[in-house]
Write an enzyme that holds these catalytic residues in place. Structure first.
Site, PDB file in Angstrom:
ATOM      1  N   ARG A  87      -7.389   1.731  -7.548  1.00 10.70           N
ATOM      2  CA  ARG A  87      -7.788   0.758  -6.511  1.00 10.70           C
ATOM      3  C   ARG A  87      -8.720   1.392  -5.481  1.00 10.70           C
ATOM      4  O   ARG A  87      -8.403   2.425  -4.877  1.00 10.70           O
ATOM      5  CB  ARG A  87      -6.541   0.199  -5.822  1.00 10.70           C
ATOM      6  N   CYS A  97       3.984  -6.394  -3.510  1.00  9.12           N
ATOM      7  CA  CYS A  97       4.111  -4.958  -3.293  1.00  9.12           C
ATOM      8  C   CYS A  97       4.595  -4.786  -1.856  1.00  9.12           C
ATOM      9  O   CYS A  97       4.270  -5.603  -0.997  1.00  9.12           O
ATOM     10  CB  CYS A  97       2.741  -4.301  -3.472  1.00  9.12           C
ATOM     11  N   CYS A 108       0.830  10.313  11.733  1.00 17.50           N
ATOM     12  CA  CYS A 108      -0.264  10.390  10.739  1.00 17.50           C
ATOM     13  C   CYS A 108      -1.603  10.360  11.484  1.00 17.50           C
ATOM     14  O   CYS A 108      -1.920   9.373  12.166  1.00 17.50           O
ATOM     15  CB  CYS A 108      -0.155   9.239   9.759  1.00 17.50           C
ATOM     16  N   CYS A 130       0.487  -7.482  -0.692  1.00 17.78           N
ATOM     17  CA  CYS A 130       1.151  -6.252  -0.283  1.00 17.78           C
ATOM     18  C   CYS A 130       1.650  -6.422   1.151  1.00 17.78           C
ATOM     19  O   CYS A 130       0.869  -6.750   2.048  1.00 17.78           O
ATOM     20  CB  CYS A 130       0.148  -5.104  -0.385  1.00 17.78           C
ATOM     21  N   CYS A 190      -4.023   7.289  11.504  1.00 17.25           N
ATOM     22  CA  CYS A 190      -3.513   5.915  11.558  1.00 17.25           C
ATOM     23  C   CYS A 190      -3.596   5.253  12.932  1.00 17.25           C
ATOM     24  O   CYS A 190      -3.156   5.803  13.946  1.00 17.25           O
ATOM     25  CB  CYS A 190      -2.069   5.884  11.073  1.00 17.25           C
ATOM     26  N   CYS A 225       3.030   2.447  -6.749  1.00 13.42           N
ATOM     27  CA  CYS A 225       1.634   2.480  -6.302  1.00 13.42           C
ATOM     28  C   CYS A 225       1.517   3.714  -5.405  1.00 13.42           C
ATOM     29  O   CYS A 225       2.185   3.787  -4.374  1.00 13.42           O
ATOM     30  CB  CYS A 225       1.335   1.200  -5.510  1.00 13.42           C
ATOM     31  N   CYS A 248       4.433   2.808  15.568  1.00 11.12           N
ATOM     32  CA  CYS A 248       5.101   3.613  14.540  1.00 11.12           C
ATOM     33  C   CYS A 248       5.401   5.002  15.107  1.00 11.12           C
ATOM     34  O   CYS A 248       4.536   5.628  15.723  1.00 11.12           O
ATOM     35  CB  CYS A 248       4.220   3.731  13.305  1.00 11.12           C
TER      36      CYS A 248
END
Ligand code: SAM
Ligand code: SF4
Length: 340
Positions: free
Chosen positions: A263, A131, A59, A99, A62, A191, A55
């Site tokens: 959640r 999702c 972040c 998801c 991550c 979400c 990616c």
């Protein structure tokens, strides 16, 4: 009759709730939970990483960012059939929502997106809520996913706007809110939540909650992640957040967003069954479960379907059926779409 959900909570009001004596806070949250939800129902979700690693975003937490050496091998976008197969097994294990996550900065209008749209249609046709969490999304892209039957779009605000800048430099908090706005132009539910343990202050957590309550209507589901420390990332040596602080976040989110699903997500594997039970009492009514012991990538552990089935049995909880959420006003419409 319970009061209508509020969007104008001040930071002081949120702090007063959050800082209440702990058992008073848990009792209040448990009471709110019971007014708005079937307290014996637990939503069980399964995350499938349909495109892993490489990616371009930075972040700091991550495992999938290409900026850090985390040992996660990048994988190409999965084939639809593979995703359907995992979703079928999840459904057989009591999962009601799947998801689909992709390590993308944003969705691009190309063949890869066409494939994800096909996956959404295929998993929805199994009778499951779908999702997606694919990064930034435009309004036309959100509409395409809606037409394919998408039930929810995940896009976390992660932290306060101020602290966010220290964790991610390749996009802004405002970019996150824009994507949420784009999803809100459709019937797809939102979400959105965040992470504790990034090194933020309690003030940052309260500001994050204030951002979430300002979303109209409130996000239908609110994930509270506990940082999974990933070796190779800048946050690999962060200290664990004491459990009681996690519990305060869950209870405060429940009180502020009474109709939403709260959640307990990443980091649940580090909690004991007793700690998890406390979170469920304080209003967490949704979990991620997995057939392997991993959630997103091999860097984020998850309890297994079997361990969770046993936990629900011991606690007298039942897995919620798909589309069975009276608090998601558009759930019935989306369920009808899924049956088309
Ligand atoms: N690329 C997409 C995006 O960033 O929106 C989806 C990837 S991922 C499913 C999105 C969320 O997972 C993040 O916003 C974060 O809240 C959570 N997450 C990722 N890695 C994590 C970690 N190591 N610990 C806790 N939460 C994590
Ligand atoms: Fe990429 Fe999402 Fe990970 Fe950020 S959280 S590095 S955007 S996969």
């Amino acid at each position: 009759m319970s009061a209508a959900p509020r969007h104008d909570w001040t930071l002081e009001e949120i702090r007063e709730i959050h800082d209440a004596p702990l058992l008073e806070l848990v009792f209040r949250a448990a009471s709110v939970h019971r007014q708005h939800h079937d307290a014996r129902a637990m939503q069980v979700c399964k995350l499938i990483s349909v495109k892993t690693g490489a990616c371009p975003e930075d972040c700091a937490y991550c495992a999938q960012s290409s900026r850090y050496s985390t040992g996660i091998a990048p994988e190409r976008l999965m084939e639809k059939e593979q995703v359907i197969e995992i979703a079928r097994r999840a459904q057989a294990s009591g999962v009601s929502r799947v998801c689909l996550g992709a390590a993308w900065r944003e969705v691009k209008d190309n063949g890869q997106f066409d494939r994800v749209v096909d996956m959404v249609r295929g998993v929805t046709d199994l009778g499951l809520e779908v999702c997606c969490t694919l990064g930034m999304l435009t309004e036309p892209q959100a509409k395409r996913l809606e037409a394919a039957g998408l039930y929810a779009y995940n896009h976390n605000v992660d932290s306060s706007a101020e602290f966010y800048e220290t964790i991610i430099t390749t996009r802004t908090h405002a970019d996150r809110l824009r994507t949420i706005e784009n999803v809100r132009q459709t019937n797809v539910t939102v979400c959105s939540g965040g992470i504790v343990g990034l090194g933020e202050t309690v003030e940052d957590r309260l500001k994050m909650l204030r951002t979430l309550v300002a979303v109209r209507p409130h996000p239908e589901s609110v994930p509270i992640n506990i940082l999974s420390r990933v070796p190779g990332t800048p946050l690999e040596s962060n200290e664990d957040v004491p459990f009681w602080e996690v519990l305060r976040m869950i209870a405060t989110a429940r009180i502020l967003m009474p109709a939403s699903d709260v959640r307990l997500t990443a980091g649940r594997a580090k909690l004991s069954p007793t700690e998890q039970a406390f979170c469920f009492l304080a209003g967490a009514n949704s979990i991620f479960s997995s057939e392997t012991e991993f959630m997103l990538t091999k860097a984020v552990p998850s309890p297994s379907y079997d361990a969770d089935a046993e936990l629900l049995r011991v606690l007298g909880l039942q897995a919620r059926a798909p589309f069975d959420n009276p608090n998601a006003p558009r759930a019935a419409e989306l369920a009808a779409l899924a049956q088309r």
